[in-house]
Design an enzyme around this catalytic site. Structure first.
Site, short mmCIF file in Angstrom:
data_model
loop_
_atom_site.label_atom_id
_atom_site.label_comp_id
_atom_site.label_asym_id
_atom_site.label_seq_id
_atom_site.Cartn_x
_atom_site.Cartn_y
_atom_site.Cartn_z
N PRO A 297 -11.66 58.66 -128.69
CA PRO A 297 -11.10 59.72 -127.84
C PRO A 297 -9.60 59.50 -127.60
CG PRO A 297 -12.79 58.42 -126.66
CD PRO A 297 -12.65 57.83 -128.02
N GLU A 298 -8.82 60.54 -127.83
CA GLU A 298 -7.39 60.47 -127.53
C GLU A 298 -7.14 61.19 -126.20
OE1 GLU A 298 -4.27 60.38 -130.08
OE2 GLU A 298 -5.37 59.83 -131.88
#
Ligand code: ZN
Length: 274
Positions: free
Chosen positions: A2-3
């Protein structure tokens, strides 16, 4: 992994069901994630009202009544699944499960266990060992070309590595660094200290724009998701260079290149980025 936009989307999704509600039930199904959970973790959270959900870099900050912050990082593979009612199909990687007084339940699932959770007094949050060294928030007004220029001055590392350095700017990851450098026309290989101020003045808005576009895409995914129970924070986005090796550049049609920098793939256009 996840960014920042996925974390922000997860934060917004959780906020819809948690803000103003009380954590009526919580179970930690193991004593550690990446790090040990704090002593009396579940008992300390149980019964407290959630005042607000904030974010710092890729950390979700659940502000609980009594001046306590529940710090959450999703790590490499962590995800939050929201459903109405306590789950009856708890899996091996469902490590923390909690529910509000309204009956919405959240499952933190993390197969690789690089995620973390901690409890921090709100007045000591900025000094927390994981937050103290973070640079400016990229979507805040504190992140300006002048601030970036000062942070990069004299740096002999390539631009790609410099922007992944969390002390330079907080929360940027591999995908959005590639996309922002492409939009600003800056080579990921250029030494950070040698990029001229007028080019940094293009890069800062490019970073904000790629992140905001992705946050908006995440927001649309949330609207769909509200209809049905499910996993927060994952959505489709179209990239201009990321993961497009050999495909034509969207600007000049020459093939997008892939190189490895600091052990990670960099995608860029050798013609448009100098
Ligand atoms: Zn090109």
């Amino acid at each position: 992994m996840p960014e920042l936009p996925e974390v922000e989307t997860t934060r917004r999704g959780l906020a819809m069901r948690l803000e103003g509600r009380r954590i009526a039930r919580i179970e930690a199904r193991r004593a550690d994630l990446r790090f040990p959970l704090p002593k009396d973790f579940a008992a300390t959270i149980r019964g407290r009202r959630v005042e607000a959900l904030d974010r710092r870099a890729k950390y979700i900050l659940v502000r609980l009544e009594g001046g306590l912050v529940w710090l959450i990082h999703l790590g490499m593979s962590g995800r939050m699944v929201l459903r109405s009612g306590w789950p009856n199909d708890i899996g091996a990687h469902d490590h923390v499960i909690f529910a509000t007084d309204e009956g919405w339940a959240v499952t933190f699932n993390d197969a690789r266990r690089f995620g973390m959770m901690d409890l921090v007094p709100a007045d000591r949050l900025e000094q927390h060992r994981l937050l103290a060294c973070l640079g400016p928030e990229p979507l805040s007004d504190d992140f300006t070309p002048a601030v970036l220029q000062a942070a990069l001055a004299g740096k002999r590392t390539p631009m790609k590595a410099a922007l992944l350095d969390q002390t330079v700017v907080a929360g940027l990851g591999n995908i959005y660094v590639c996309e922002a450098l492409f939009r600003a026309g800056i080579s990921p290989r250029r030494l950070a200290g040698t990029v001229r101020p007028e080019r940094l003045a293009r890069l800062v808005p490019a970073i904000k724009k790629v992140l905001l576009e992705a946050v908006e895409a995440g927001g649309s995914s949330l609207r769909d998701y509200v209809q049905s129970d499910g996993e927060l924070g994952y959505f489709q986005t179209r990239f201009r260079v990321y993961d497009r090796e050999g495909q034509p550049c969207t600007a000049c049609r020459r093939p997008v290149k892939r190189i490895v920098q600091s052990g990670r793939s960099t995608f860029y256009c050798g013609t448009c980025q100098k």
